[in-house]
Motif scaffolding. Structure first.
Motif, PDB file in Angstrom:
ATOM      1  N   LYS A  15      25.104  41.597  38.914  1.00 53.36           N
ATOM      2  CA  LYS A  15      24.078  40.332  37.783  1.00 53.36           C
ATOM      3  C   LYS A  15      25.126  40.008  36.519  1.00 53.36           C
ATOM      4  N   LYS A  16      25.586  40.452  36.380  1.00 56.63           N
ATOM      5  CA  LYS A  16      26.559  40.158  35.106  1.00 56.63           C
ATOM      6  C   LYS A  16      27.485  38.523  36.266  1.00 56.63           C
ATOM      7  N   ILE A  63      37.730  37.126  29.530  1.00 55.79           N
ATOM      8  CA  ILE A  63      36.331  37.927  30.522  1.00 55.79           C
ATOM      9  C   ILE A  63      37.699  39.484  31.018  1.00 55.79           C
ATOM     10  N   ARG A  64      36.226  40.249  30.666  1.00 58.45           N
ATOM     11  CA  ARG A  64      37.149  41.731  30.956  1.00 58.45           C
ATOM     12  C   ARG A  64      36.143  42.171  32.494  1.00 58.45           C
ATOM     13  N   VAL A  65      37.136  42.764  33.089  1.00 60.27           N
ATOM     14  CA  VAL A  65      36.234  43.824  34.189  1.00 60.27           C
ATOM     15  C   VAL A  65      36.290  44.824  34.694  1.00 60.27           C
ATOM     16  N   ARG A  84      35.368  39.642  26.507  1.00 63.96           N
ATOM     17  CA  ARG A  84      35.861  39.834  25.910  1.00 63.96           C
ATOM     18  C   ARG A  84      35.166  40.460  23.807  1.00 63.96           C
ATOM     19  N   GLY A  85      33.994  39.695  23.814  1.00 62.45           N
ATOM     20  CA  GLY A  85      33.410  40.009  22.246  1.00 62.45           C
ATOM     21  C   GLY A  85      32.562  40.930  22.209  1.00 62.45           C
ATOM     22  N   GLN A  86      31.707  40.724  24.198  1.00 63.08           N
ATOM     23  CA  GLN A  86      30.704  41.316  24.410  1.00 63.08           C
ATOM     24  C   GLN A  86      30.509  43.123  25.051  1.00 63.08           C
ATOM     25  N   ILE A  87      31.970  43.242  25.792  1.00 71.05           N
ATOM     26  CA  ILE A  87      31.672  43.873  26.765  1.00 71.05           C
ATOM     27  C   ILE A  87      31.860  45.382  25.964  1.00 71.05           C
ATOM     28  N   TYR A  88      32.983  45.127  24.821  1.00 70.22           N
ATOM     29  CA  TYR A  88      32.843  46.470  24.351  1.00 70.22           C
ATOM     30  C   TYR A  88      31.757  47.129  23.419  1.00 70.22           C
ATOM     31  N   LYS A  89      30.765  46.264  23.170  1.00 67.52           N
ATOM     32  CA  LYS A  89      30.047  46.680  22.206  1.00 67.52           C
ATOM     33  C   LYS A  89      28.413  47.809  22.916  1.00 67.52           C
ATOM     34  N   ASN A  90      29.015  48.877  22.150  1.00 66.66           N
ATOM     35  CA  ASN A  90      27.253  49.428  22.778  1.00 66.66           C
ATOM     36  C   ASN A  90      26.805  48.892  22.519  1.00 66.66           C
TER      37      ASN A  90
END
Length: 91
Positions: A15-16, A63-65, A84-90
């Motif tokens: 999906k991502k 981009i982080r995978v 990067r700014g979105q992937i690590y947010k809870n």
């Protein structure tokens, strides 16, 4: 002869990937296919800390995978990806 890993995507991972631009999606696919030769992959890979799963992250520009390696069944599971700014947010 070294056995190769099989790369699989979770439902969330697919999906991502579909949400990325075509250019970014091509870059990600090219690098993710390279995970078949894990752990001798060339790229910016780091093991992540915390949590029960032993996750790793692959950096492809901004981009982080996020992926998990199953050494028993020789499968690399792509779990999630994003910028990067979105992937690590809870969430």
């Amino acid at each position: 002869m070294k056995l190769r890993f099989e790369v699989r995507f979770s439902n969330k991972g697919w999906k991502k990937l579909r949400r990325l631009s075509k250019i970014d999606a091509r870059r990600v696919i090219k690098k993710v296919v390279g995970l078949e030769s894990y752990p001798s992959v060339v790229g910016d890979i780091k093991k992540m800390s915390g949590g029960k799963l032993k996750l790793c992250r692959l950096r492809i520009g901004d981009i982080r995978v996020i992926f998990e390696v199953d050494n028993v069944s020789r499968v690399v599971w792509v779990i999630e990806m994003g910028y990067r700014g979105q992937i690590y947010k809870n969430k």
